[in-house]
Design an enzyme around this catalytic site. Structure first.
Site, PDB file in Angstrom:
ATOM      1  N   LYS A 115      55.509 139.254  46.592  1.00  0.00           N
ATOM      2  CA  LYS A 115      54.252 138.785  46.020  1.00  0.00           C
ATOM      3  C   LYS A 115      53.960 139.386  44.650  1.00  0.00           C
ATOM      4  O   LYS A 115      53.361 138.737  43.794  1.00  0.00           O
ATOM      5  CB  LYS A 115      53.105 139.044  46.993  1.00  0.00           C
ATOM      6  CG  LYS A 115      53.155 138.140  48.231  1.00  0.00           C
ATOM      7  CD  LYS A 115      51.970 138.364  49.136  1.00  0.00           C
ATOM      8  CE  LYS A 115      51.932 137.333  50.271  1.00  0.00           C
ATOM      9  NZ  LYS A 115      53.135 137.359  51.102  1.00  0.00           N
ATOM     10  N   GLU A 199      44.291 142.937  45.958  1.00  0.00           N
ATOM     11  CA  GLU A 199      43.709 141.892  45.119  1.00  0.00           C
ATOM     12  C   GLU A 199      42.210 141.857  45.335  1.00  0.00           C
ATOM     13  O   GLU A 199      41.716 142.219  46.413  1.00  0.00           O
ATOM     14  CB  GLU A 199      44.274 140.512  45.485  1.00  0.00           C
ATOM     15  CG  GLU A 199      45.666 140.245  44.996  1.00  0.00           C
ATOM     16  CD  GLU A 199      46.120 138.840  45.336  1.00  0.00           C
ATOM     17  OE1 GLU A 199      47.081 138.378  44.693  1.00  0.00           O
ATOM     18  OE2 GLU A 199      45.540 138.207  46.249  1.00  0.00           O
ATOM     19  N   ARG A 291      59.827 126.543  50.915  1.00  0.00           N
ATOM     20  CA  ARG A 291      60.352 125.783  52.051  1.00  0.00           C
ATOM     21  C   ARG A 291      59.491 124.551  52.255  1.00  0.00           C
ATOM     22  O   ARG A 291      58.488 124.354  51.580  1.00  0.00           O
ATOM     23  CB  ARG A 291      60.303 126.642  53.314  1.00  0.00           C
ATOM     24  CG  ARG A 291      58.891 127.193  53.597  1.00  0.00           C
ATOM     25  CD  ARG A 291      58.795 127.900  54.922  1.00  0.00           C
ATOM     26  NE  ARG A 291      57.553 128.628  55.065  1.00  0.00           N
ATOM     27  CZ  ARG A 291      56.387 128.101  55.393  1.00  0.00           C
ATOM     28  NH1 ARG A 291      56.302 126.795  55.609  1.00  0.00           N
ATOM     29  NH2 ARG A 291      55.307 128.847  55.524  1.00  0.00           N
TER      30      ARG A 291
END
Length: 472
Positions: A115, A199, A291
């Site tokens: 990430k 975050e 995906r």
């Protein structure tokens, strides 16, 4: 062209891939464990092979999957979603053994699965991200100092992984102290890495994701957005395409951001760029799923593009064959995840035998599933039984058709989320297109429904019992 595909998955998504293979004239190869001997994907595939007693020795074994693909003469592997679908080592093994991996490259999976690396790539590409730490947190003291700077609430997140695990919201320094070690532990247990970052928490955002497709010839397009805001504990319950909460200007903007994000990492094949949309209309990059998504059918319903066939063609080296200008959206579609869970008992899984199954039908209705009357739902995997997808030309028509279809479908012998979905449809805020990721928590009354059978359902159950008694 690809001639034979090993499907490294099970259940509904394996059946979906088998159907795409059949239409393309490609031989499909299924795999199964002890729990899946009687699975629908095993019955429908051209060939099926036993891969071990459980997931660890079977669906999660990189070497067993690749070796079986070689031994059975497959020239490609489709990973579906879950299991090995975002495993860079799996994609790399396929590449090394001369097998086409139907997905992006191992390098892209690795980069976007981290990430922090993904955040850095988006910042470099000019895609807005949520304010947060520049790297992994090294101590609770660093976390507390950073949270004071960006302001509470904040989110602690595992650097690798996903699926709603390794995430905790902290509204105060006490929360941060309490959750810090827990998130570290969850990250280690679930993803094998004790790396976490922070975050700023976007309070009650809308969850908007954009479907992208890229080929090996430099073409990248988006196929509009999906609204995945209705979720419980970071797990999606239903998905809508396009979002009833966006206007045309927002739709064009977030689509352009998604294409820019994919181009920034040389993305090929199907992927999804996920964004948070805050109360003031700002979009923030959240993550990229490298995906096929569970909710891909709603995009197929509004665009007419078969995403699984597109994946296979891209993996074969073919160009997309169309540009962004060629892709149009038509109407609205919604997908309900029909799970074997009891919403009135904290969504406790409800595994067991399906005593009776009635598939819905009619215009604009599609069911992607792998269940049938008499099928035993094993407790070893997730609880999703089927995906019910409904399309209509407009939003109001979609709601009416969706209600009718949820009344049409019948799954007996286990508890399901069908009545819960009906409750959501009947909420005025949902019908008016006003909802965010806090919708479920804000409406605990959604579980206050009656399971009393209608006269039609009672008659059907009696008829089924009589037929079974007389051997009909």
């Amino acid at each position: 062209m690809i001639k034979k595909i090993l499907i490294a998955n099970r259940g509904e998504i394996a059946v979906r891939i088998i159907r795409a293979c059949a239409e393309l004239g490609i031989t499909s190869v299924a795999v199964y464990t002890d729990a899946d001997r009687h699975g629908l994907h095993v019955k429908k595939a051209d060939e099926a092979y036993y891969i071990g007693p459980d997931s660890q020795s079977g669906y999660l074994s990189v070497h067993r999957m690749v070796n079986l693909a070689r031994a059975s003469g497959c020239d490609a592997i489709h990973p579906g979603y879950g299991f090995l679908s975002e495993n860079a080592a799996f994609a790399r093994q396929c590449e090394a053994r001369g097998i086409a991996f139907i997905g992006p490259s191992a390098a892209v999976i690795e980069r976007m699965g981290d990430k922090l690396a993904a955040r850095a790539a988006m910042i470099a590409a000019g895609v807005p991200v949520v304010p947060g730490s520049e790297g992994n947190l090294t101590s609770i003291e660093e976390a507390l100092s950073l949270a004071d700077g960006i302001g509470y609430p904040v989110m602690l997140k595992a650097t690798t992984g996903g699926g709603g695990r390794g995430i905790r919201r902290c509204d105060s320094p006490d929360d941060l102290r309490r959750h810090y070690d827990r998130v570290l532990s969850e990250a280690t247990k679930a993803f094998g890495s004790a790396e976490i970052f922070m975050e700023k928490a976007v309070v009650d955002p809308r969850h908007i994701e954009v479907q992208v497709l890229g080929d090996t010839h430099g073409q990248v397009v988006h196929l509009f957005e999906r609204d995945c805001s209705i979720q419980r504990r970071h797990q999606k319950l239903l998905e809508i395409a396009p979002s009833p909460q966006l206007d045309d200007k927002q739709r064009a903007y977030v689509g352009e951001l998604a294409v820019r994000a994919a181009q920034a990492v040389d993305y090929t094949n199907a992927g999804t760029v996920e964004f948070l949309l805050d109360r003031d209309g700002s979009f923030y990059f959240m993550e990229m799923n490298t995906r096929l998504q569970v909710e891909h059918p709603v995009t197929e319903m509004i665009t007419g593009v078969d995403l699984v066939q597109s994946q296979i063609n891209v993996a074969a080296g073919l160009p997309l064959g169309y540009t962004q200008a060629d892709i149009a959206r038509n109407g609205y579609a919604i997908e309900f995840r029909i799970n074997a869970e009891d919403p009135q008992n904290d969504f406790l899984p409800s595994f067991g035998r399906i005593t009776r199954y009635f598939a819905p039908g009619g215009p604009g209705v599609r069911t992607d599933g792998a269940i049938y009357t008499g099928y035993y739902i094993p407790p070893h995997y997730d609880s999703m039984l089927a995906k019910l997808i409904v399309w209509a030309p407009d939003w109001d028509g979609l709601l009416r058709r969706a209600r009718r279809t949820l009344h049409d479908i019948g799954v007996y012998g286990v508890k399901t989320t069908i009545p819960y979905h009906l409750q959501i449809l009947n909420m005025p805020a949902f019908a008016e297109g006003r909802f965010d990721t806090g919708f479920v928590e804000a409406h605990p009354e959604l579980t206050e429904y009656s399971l009393k059978r209608s006269s039609r359902e009672v008659a059907a159950a009696i008829a089924a019992a009589l037929a079974a008694h007389h051997g009909l």
